[in-house]
Scaffold this motif. Structure first.
Motif, PDB file in Angstrom:
ATOM      1  N   UNK A  96      -5.968  10.419  -1.262  1.00 27.70           N
ATOM      2  CA  UNK A  96      -6.198  10.927   0.082  1.00 27.70           C
ATOM      3  C   UNK A  96      -4.899  11.544   0.600  1.00 27.70           C
ATOM      4  N   UNK A  97      -4.989  12.197   1.736  1.00 32.66           N
ATOM      5  CA  UNK A  97      -3.775  12.746   2.348  1.00 32.66           C
ATOM      6  C   UNK A  97      -2.790  11.612   2.642  1.00 32.66           C
ATOM      7  N   UNK A  98      -3.312  10.514   3.156  1.00 26.30           N
ATOM      8  CA  UNK A  98      -2.462   9.342   3.434  1.00 26.30           C
ATOM      9  C   UNK A  98      -1.867   8.801   2.133  1.00 26.30           C
ATOM     10  N   UNK A  99      -2.690   8.720   1.087  1.00 23.14           N
ATOM     11  CA  UNK A  99      -2.215   8.231  -0.203  1.00 23.14           C
ATOM     12  C   UNK A  99      -1.160   9.134  -0.812  1.00 23.14           C
ATOM     13  N   UNK A 100      -1.282  10.444  -0.572  1.00 20.64           N
ATOM     14  CA  UNK A 100      -0.293  11.392  -1.105  1.00 20.64           C
ATOM     15  C   UNK A 100       1.098  11.124  -0.531  1.00 20.64           C
ATOM     16  N   UNK A 101       1.151  10.501   0.630  1.00 18.65           N
ATOM     17  CA  UNK A 101       2.458  10.178   1.215  1.00 18.65           C
ATOM     18  C   UNK A 101       3.195   9.110   0.405  1.00 18.65           C
ATOM     19  N   UNK A 102       2.508   8.469  -0.540  1.00 24.64           N
ATOM     20  CA  UNK A 102       3.150   7.504  -1.433  1.00 24.64           C
ATOM     21  C   UNK A 102       3.936   8.184  -2.550  1.00 24.64           C
ATOM     22  N   UNK A 103       3.760   9.488  -2.724  1.00 23.84           N
ATOM     23  CA  UNK A 103       4.397  10.193  -3.835  1.00 23.84           C
ATOM     24  C   UNK A 103       5.903   9.946  -3.913  1.00 23.84           C
ATOM     25  N   UNK A 104       6.659  10.046  -2.813  1.00 23.23           N
ATOM     26  CA  UNK A 104       8.101   9.775  -2.928  1.00 23.23           C
ATOM     27  C   UNK A 104       8.403   8.323  -3.287  1.00 23.23           C
ATOM     28  N   UNK A 105       7.576   7.411  -2.827  1.00 21.76           N
ATOM     29  CA  UNK A 105       7.760   5.987  -3.153  1.00 21.76           C
ATOM     30  C   UNK A 105       7.538   5.779  -4.644  1.00 21.76           C
ATOM     31  N   UNK A 106       6.449   6.337  -5.166  1.00 20.30           N
ATOM     32  CA  UNK A 106       6.156   6.197  -6.593  1.00 20.30           C
ATOM     33  C   UNK A 106       7.203   6.907  -7.445  1.00 20.30           C
ATOM     34  N   UNK A 107       7.676   8.065  -6.983  1.00 17.27           N
ATOM     35  CA  UNK A 107       8.732   8.786  -7.716  1.00 17.27           C
ATOM     36  C   UNK A 107      10.010   7.955  -7.758  1.00 17.27           C
ATOM     37  N   UNK A 108      10.345   7.318  -6.643  1.00 17.24           N
ATOM     38  CA  UNK A 108      11.539   6.463  -6.602  1.00 17.24           C
ATOM     39  C   UNK A 108      11.369   5.265  -7.542  1.00 17.24           C
ATOM     40  N   UNK A 109      10.171   4.703  -7.574  1.00 18.02           N
ATOM     41  CA  UNK A 109       9.905   3.583  -8.484  1.00 18.02           C
ATOM     42  C   UNK A 109      10.047   4.019  -9.937  1.00 18.02           C
ATOM     43  N   UNK A 110       9.540   5.210 -10.258  1.00 14.10           N
ATOM     44  CA  UNK A 110       9.670   5.739 -11.618  1.00 14.10           C
ATOM     45  C   UNK A 110      11.134   5.953 -11.988  1.00 14.10           C
ATOM     46  N   UNK A 111      11.864   6.549 -11.074  1.00 12.44           N
ATOM     47  CA  UNK A 111      13.280   6.814 -11.316  1.00 12.44           C
ATOM     48  C   UNK A 111      14.049   5.511 -11.526  1.00 12.44           C
ATOM     49  N   UNK A 112      13.823   4.543 -10.651  1.00  6.87           N
ATOM     50  CA  UNK A 112      14.521   3.261 -10.769  1.00  6.87           C
ATOM     51  C   UNK A 112      14.125   2.571 -12.073  1.00  6.87           C
ATOM     52  N   UNK A 113      12.844   2.589 -12.398  1.00  3.54           N
ATOM     53  CA  UNK A 113      12.375   1.959 -13.635  1.00  3.54           C
ATOM     54  C   UNK A 113      12.996   2.582 -14.866  1.00  3.54           C
ATOM     55  N   UNK A 114      13.092   3.915 -14.866  1.00  2.00           N
ATOM     56  CA  UNK A 114      13.700   4.626 -15.995  1.00  2.00           C
ATOM     57  C   UNK A 114      15.176   4.229 -16.138  1.00  2.00           C
ATOM     58  N   UNK A 115      15.901   4.242 -15.019  1.00  2.00           N
ATOM     59  CA  UNK A 115      17.321   3.878 -15.044  1.00  2.00           C
ATOM     60  C   UNK A 115      17.514   2.426 -15.474  1.00  2.00           C
ATOM     61  N   UNK A 116      16.679   1.542 -14.968  1.00  2.00           N
ATOM     62  CA  UNK A 116      16.770   0.123 -15.328  1.00  2.00           C
ATOM     63  C   UNK A 116      16.493  -0.067 -16.819  1.00  2.00           C
ATOM     64  N   UNK A 118      16.915   2.144 -19.201  1.00  2.00           N
ATOM     65  CA  UNK A 118      18.047   2.675 -19.964  1.00  2.00           C
ATOM     66  C   UNK A 118      19.234   1.728 -19.901  1.00  2.00           C
ATOM     67  N   UNK A 119      19.478   1.155 -18.726  1.00  4.62           N
ATOM     68  CA  UNK A 119      20.583   0.209 -18.585  1.00  4.62           C
ATOM     69  C   UNK A 119      20.337  -1.044 -19.419  1.00  4.62           C
ATOM     70  N   UNK A 120      19.112  -1.527 -19.397  1.00  6.87           N
ATOM     71  CA  UNK A 120      18.765  -2.709 -20.195  1.00  6.87           C
ATOM     72  C   UNK A 120      18.901  -2.432 -21.682  1.00  6.87           C
ATOM     73  N   UNK A 121      18.458  -1.239 -22.099  1.00  9.58           N
ATOM     74  CA  UNK A 121      18.558  -0.852 -23.504  1.00  9.58           C
ATOM     75  C   UNK A 121      20.023  -0.745 -23.910  1.00  9.58           C
ATOM     76  N   UNK A 122      20.851  -0.169 -23.026  1.00 13.00           N
ATOM     77  CA  UNK A 122      22.272  -0.018 -23.330  1.00 13.00           C
ATOM     78  C   UNK A 122      22.963  -1.381 -23.419  1.00 13.00           C
ATOM     79  N   UNK A 123      22.610  -2.309 -22.537  1.00 10.62           N
ATOM     80  CA  UNK A 123      23.266  -3.614 -22.532  1.00 10.62           C
ATOM     81  C   UNK A 123      22.838  -4.474 -23.734  1.00 10.62           C
ATOM     82  N   UNK A 124      21.645  -4.241 -24.265  1.00  7.86           N
ATOM     83  CA  UNK A 124      21.234  -4.999 -25.457  1.00  7.86           C
ATOM     84  C   UNK A 124      21.875  -4.432 -26.703  1.00  7.86           C
TER      85      UNK A 124
END
Length: 126
Positions: A96-116, A118-124
């Motif tokens: 929905x239009x309201x649901x589309x407003x979650x896009x930046x939240x989901x993008x931030x979650x994806x970005x953080x997850x990717x970085x985490x 990579x960091x976890x992989x590097x530390x192992x």
């Protein structure tokens, strides 16, 4: 956030119906928290999805849980459900239009997850 801002934020309670939230984060987690809702919203925000497509895109989710999570997302105004009068019946979920407003939240979650990840992989590998 400063200490003063945190105190002000903590002193304000958000009340809706029979639910009371201490922070806006709790409201967000109530809508997209848990194991599946954010994942489903992520896929639906990419474009309309049929029930069977979502089942394929989210391995591990049972049909019962998929139905429940989609109903909750629909109840909260994040997705809309359209039933097409066909045989067999076809159901499509759209953001929905309201649901589309979650896009930046989901993008931030994806970005953080990717970085985490990579960091976890590097530390192992150290």
């Amino acid at each position: 956030m400063t200490e003063e801002q945190l105190r002000i934020a903590e002193s304000k309670r958000l009340v809706r119906g029979d639910k009371t939230y201490s922070t806006p984060i709790e409201v967000t987690l109530d809508v997209i928290g848990g194991k599946w809702k954010a994942v489903l919203a992520y896929h639906i925000i990419q474009g309309p999805q049929r029930f069977s497509e979502l089942k394929r895109l989210v391995p591990g989710i049972t049909e019962k849980m998929l139905t429940q999570q989609l109903r909750e997302l629909e109840r909260d105004g994040v997705v809309s459900r359209t039933v097409f009068a066909e045989v067999p019946p076809r159901v499509e979920y759209r953001i929905t239009e309201h649901g589309a407003s979650l896009q930046p939240v989901l993008a931030a979650m994806c970005s953080w997850g990717r970085e985490h990840w990579q960091q976890s992989a590097a530390s192992t590998n150290d």
